[in-house]
Each structure stands twice: as C-alpha cells, then as structure tokens.
Design an enzyme around this catalytic site. Sequence first.
Site, PDB file in Angstrom:
ATOM      1  N   THR A 158       0.848  -1.183   0.000  1.00 29.86           N
ATOM      2  CA  THR A 158       0.000   0.000   0.000  1.00 29.86           C
ATOM      3  C   THR A 158       0.887   1.238   0.000  1.00 29.86           C
ATOM      4  O   THR A 158       1.693   1.435   0.909  1.00 29.86           O
ATOM      5  CB  THR A 158      -0.933  -0.030   1.223  1.00 29.86           C
ATOM      6  OG1 THR A 158      -1.721  -1.218   1.112  1.00 29.86           O
ATOM      7  CG2 THR A 158      -1.847   1.171   1.264  1.00 29.86           C
ATOM      8  N   HIS A 278      -7.711   4.256  -1.732  1.00 25.54           N
ATOM      9  CA  HIS A 278      -7.986   3.711  -0.404  1.00 25.54           C
ATOM     10  C   HIS A 278      -9.469   3.889  -0.044  1.00 25.54           C
ATOM     11  O   HIS A 278      -9.830   4.121   1.105  1.00 25.54           O
ATOM     12  CB  HIS A 278      -7.105   4.422   0.629  1.00 25.54           C
ATOM     13  CG  HIS A 278      -6.554   3.508   1.695  1.00 25.54           C
ATOM     14  ND1 HIS A 278      -5.258   3.072   1.687  1.00 25.54           N
ATOM     15  CD2 HIS A 278      -7.112   2.970   2.805  1.00 25.54           C
ATOM     16  CE1 HIS A 278      -5.032   2.315   2.760  1.00 25.54           C
ATOM     17  NE2 HIS A 278      -6.160   2.226   3.444  1.00 25.54           N
ATOM     18  N   ARG A 333     -15.704  -2.356   0.773  1.00 31.41           N
ATOM     19  CA  ARG A 333     -16.913  -2.297   1.600  1.00 31.41           C
ATOM     20  C   ARG A 333     -18.012  -3.247   1.129  1.00 31.41           C
ATOM     21  O   ARG A 333     -18.778  -3.755   1.956  1.00 31.41           O
ATOM     22  CB  ARG A 333     -17.434  -0.864   1.648  1.00 31.41           C
ATOM     23  CG  ARG A 333     -16.461   0.101   2.345  1.00 31.41           C
ATOM     24  CD  ARG A 333     -17.012   1.506   2.309  1.00 31.41           C
ATOM     25  NE  ARG A 333     -16.132   2.521   2.862  1.00 31.41           N
ATOM     26  CZ  ARG A 333     -15.190   3.154   2.164  1.00 31.41           C
ATOM     27  NH1 ARG A 333     -14.992   2.847   0.883  1.00 31.41           N
ATOM     28  NH2 ARG A 333     -14.452   4.093   2.732  1.00 31.41           N
TER      29      ARG A 333
HETATM   30  C1  FMN Z   1     -12.744  -0.648   6.999  1.00 32.22           C
HETATM   31  C2  FMN Z   1     -11.667  -0.558   5.965  1.00 32.22           C
HETATM   32  C3  FMN Z   1     -10.370  -0.932   6.304  1.00 32.22           C
HETATM   33  C4  FMN Z   1      -9.364  -0.868   5.354  1.00 32.22           C
HETATM   34  N1  FMN Z   1      -8.112  -1.297   5.685  1.00 32.22           N
HETATM   35  C5  FMN Z   1      -7.145  -1.316   4.742  1.00 32.22           C
HETATM   36  C6  FMN Z   1      -5.865  -1.846   5.049  1.00 32.22           C
HETATM   37  O1  FMN Z   1      -5.605  -2.320   6.151  1.00 32.22           O
HETATM   38  N2  FMN Z   1      -4.924  -1.811   4.052  1.00 32.22           N
HETATM   39  C7  FMN Z   1      -5.182  -1.304   2.804  1.00 32.22           C
HETATM   40  O2  FMN Z   1      -4.301  -1.292   1.936  1.00 32.22           O
HETATM   41  N3  FMN Z   1      -6.401  -0.822   2.494  1.00 32.22           N
HETATM   42  C8  FMN Z   1      -7.374  -0.818   3.414  1.00 32.22           C
HETATM   43  N4  FMN Z   1      -8.617  -0.337   3.087  1.00 32.22           N
HETATM   44  C9  FMN Z   1      -8.881   0.103   1.710  1.00 32.22           C
HETATM   45  C10 FMN Z   1      -9.380  -1.054   0.840  1.00 32.22           C
HETATM   46  O3  FMN Z   1      -8.369  -2.004   0.614  1.00 32.22           O
HETATM   47  C11 FMN Z   1      -9.867  -0.556  -0.536  1.00 32.22           C
HETATM   48  O4  FMN Z   1      -8.856   0.195  -1.150  1.00 32.22           O
HETATM   49  C12 FMN Z   1     -11.160   0.257  -0.459  1.00 32.22           C
HETATM   50  O5  FMN Z   1     -11.998  -0.222   0.548  1.00 32.22           O
HETATM   51  C13 FMN Z   1     -11.871   0.223  -1.797  1.00 32.22           C
HETATM   52  O6  FMN Z   1     -13.016   0.990  -1.778  1.00 32.22           O
HETATM   53  P1  FMN Z   1     -14.498   0.388  -1.535  1.00 32.22           P
HETATM   54  O7  FMN Z   1     -14.599   0.154  -0.072  1.00 32.22           O
HETATM   55  O8  FMN Z   1     -15.379   1.492  -2.004  1.00 32.22           O
HETATM   56  O9  FMN Z   1     -14.616  -0.884  -2.335  1.00 32.22           O
HETATM   57  C14 FMN Z   1      -9.639  -0.390   4.039  1.00 32.22           C
HETATM   58  C15 FMN Z   1     -10.945  -0.020   3.709  1.00 32.22           C
HETATM   59  C16 FMN Z   1     -11.953  -0.104   4.648  1.00 32.22           C
HETATM   60  C17 FMN Z   1     -13.345   0.277   4.250  1.00 32.22           C
END
Ligand code: FMN
Length: 380
Positions: A158, A278, A333
């Site tokens: 990331t 993200h 999500r």
């Molecule tokens: C609750 C939550 C926790 C997340 N934690 C991480 C993480 O630990 N590492 C990371 O690279 N992305 C993290 N993300 C980002 C997701 O990998 C992803 O990029 C993002 O959720 C995509 O958008 P969407 O939720 O609209 O599908 C997180 C997203 C959410 C909603």
Amino acid sequence: MPLGEAVNIEDLRLLAKRRLPRAIFDFFDGGAEDEVTLRENRAAFERVRLLPRVLVDVSKVDTGIDLLGKPSSLPLAIAPTGGISAGRFGAELILARAAKAWGVPFTMATPSAFSIERVAEEVGGRLWFQLYAVRDQEFRRNLVSRAKNAGYEAILVTVDLPVSGKRERDPRNGFHTPYSPNWRNSRDVIFKPAWALDMLRNGLPGMANLVGYPFSTPLGTDIVTAVGREMDAGLDWEYIKRLRGEWPGKLLLKGVERPDDAERAAAIGCDGVVVSNHGGRQLDGAAATLDALPQISRTVGKRLTVLLDGGVRRGVDILKARALGAQAVLTGRATLFGAMAGGEAGAHRALEILSSELVRSMQLSGVRSAAEIGPELLSF
Ligand SMILES: Cc1cc2nc3c(=O)[nH]c(=O)nc-3n(C[C@H](O)[C@H](O)[C@H](O)COP(=O)(O)O)c2cc1C
C-alpha cells in the site's frame, strides 16, 4: 429484513448498520475529511454510459478471467480491510472462506485480527498479502518472509498511506483499538445486542500480524493514530526495488493514480498496480479511481496487471471497470458489509449479488465472456 431478502449491496450495508455500533459502522463506511473522494468514486461509476450490443446469443456467459496467471471465476478479488473483526469476530476468516468458495483471491490486510499463517492454514485458497510499510524495517522484512513461507501468491504494497488520512468520524465517535467500552458506547450493549454478545463471547480483537511490534503510541489511542503513526513516511522507490529483490511472488503497488507512477512500477519490475485511493479514506480530493484508470491502462495495460478499487457496489461496475481498462476490481466495503450483515452467509450473499448482476449486465450488453468486455461498449 432477512439476509435472503437483501437484493443489493446497499441492503447489506443497511443490515450491517443495524447490527453494528455507530463507531464501528462509521469506521467502515466513512472517508477522509469532507468525503469528496468517497462520493466521487461512486459518482464516476454512475457517470459511465454503455452502448449495449443486441442480437447476440447470451444464453451462456463466462465471467472467468486469468488473474495474475491463475483462473478467477470473476474479475474480482477481495480488498484488504484491517480492523474488521471489531465488527464481527472472525471477519477475515469469513471473507477468506467466501473468496475461496467463489474461486476468487482474498487479500489479507496487515492490521488483521488473524495471522498470515492462520488464514493460510485454516482457509487457504488464493491468498494475497497487503503490506503496510511499517517503520520498523526488521519487522517489515519479517512480514514479507512470513507471507512467503505461508505460500501467499502476491504482495500488494500500500503506497497511498505515507501518513494516515484524516477520518473525522473516528475521533468524533471515540473509535479506539482495541475497542474500549465506556459510558458513551456501552449503550451499544443494549442497542446492538448481537454485536455485544459476539464480542463478549470472543473477546475484543487485536492485530495478530503486529504482535510484538514496538508501537510508539500506546494501543488504546484511536486507530488512525496508533497504526498511522507507524507508517514510514520516508518510503520511496528504493524500498520497492529492494522488495522486488526479496519477494519472488507477484508484486503490486496498491494506491496508484498517476500514469507516471505506474510507468515507474513497470520499470522496477512490479507485476501490477491497483488504481486506488484507499476507498476515499486517504487524500480527500484525490481523483475518482475510475477517472484515473483509462490513462494508466493506456500507459501500462499491456505490460502490467491493472486492477481498480473504490466504489464498486454493482455487478455492472465490474463491467464498466473492465471496459475502461481494468482487468479486475477489488471490493472493500461491498463484501465487508455482507460479512457484517450475515457472517459467512452474508459474504456469500454479497458475492452472489455482484456475480448475478455482472452476468445480467453482460447479457444485456451483448457480451458472452469477460474477455469480450472492451471500450467499444462505452458511450462517450
Ligand atoms: C474498513 C476498511 C479498512 C481498510 N483497511 C485497509 C488496510 O488495512 N490496508 C489497505 O491497503 N487498504 C485498506 N482499506 C482500503 C481497501 O483495501 C480498498 O482500497 C477500499 O476499501 C476500496 O473501496 P471500496 O470500499 O469502495 O470498495 C480499508 C478499507 C476499509 C473500508
């Protein structure tokens, strides 16, 4: 509304909201600052218009693709989401199992409640590991070799989190990790009994991959501070070059929005990029990922695997992302809300909804296979 009656991802989101304490739901649902990018990710999908082809025999359609050299039943993988067992114990295992059953990859987040090894042993399937470049370099190297020894196929580093985004819902709600009950949130024990019982039975989750990590901030401060402060703000391309030498599997950068960055990733020998902001949780004002995608795909699409995440809530979004140049999407999500709404059955429901919507939108667009989805379907 029972799970089976959830007809779309938004229904699963509402079921998740009903089950979860506000602080936890908001941590999942929210974005940074004014949430402009969070909304834009969705709006970009809603702006795309299609030109369906007619009179094609679509009685059978094939949604499968080759994803990083192996078959995937859908152009989809599950995105890494950290801290999710705070919403339902075992959420990471639940999502990994659902991914395995559907024949799609699952990405394990660094800040997960279950360890790299445990997910591999207990579930297996196609596993990718998301690496947060934490400041302690020795610890970071160790995470990489653990992923290697446990047989993970790919690392997604990331790169859009040199520092953590300003997510304003979290401090307002007093969101802490580990979750610490106080007089304000203890109302949840009464109003969110299913969640409270789950936490009482199983205990509040920690971060299994970070056990022994020398945190500079005591745990118990808000999650944004505790994990965010451990990010290496000095991370640069030199590290990616080094990592390329250390990691024999597939290597992807997650959080790229610029074609010149994608070009550099290709030059260094990365296997792919995830066009991502993200999920609107980092730089508020960053472009919608679907808007950033076409240029990146034009620049590196022939050499790299280009994936996209952010705002995928419908099967037709997967079709749109492929038409604009992504090989596959990651769902954050959408699948998370499913798991929160109904555990493993809920995660399955989310994938079933996305899959059946994708099939239908392919049929209605006159395409018989995911490979046939291309830019000629777009109306400009
Ligand atoms: C609750 C939550 C926790 C997340 N934690 C991480 C993480 O630990 N590492 C990371 O690279 N992305 C993290 N993300 C980002 C997701 O990998 C992803 O990029 C993002 O959720 C995509 O958008 P969407 O939720 O609209 O599908 C997180 C997203 C959410 C909603």
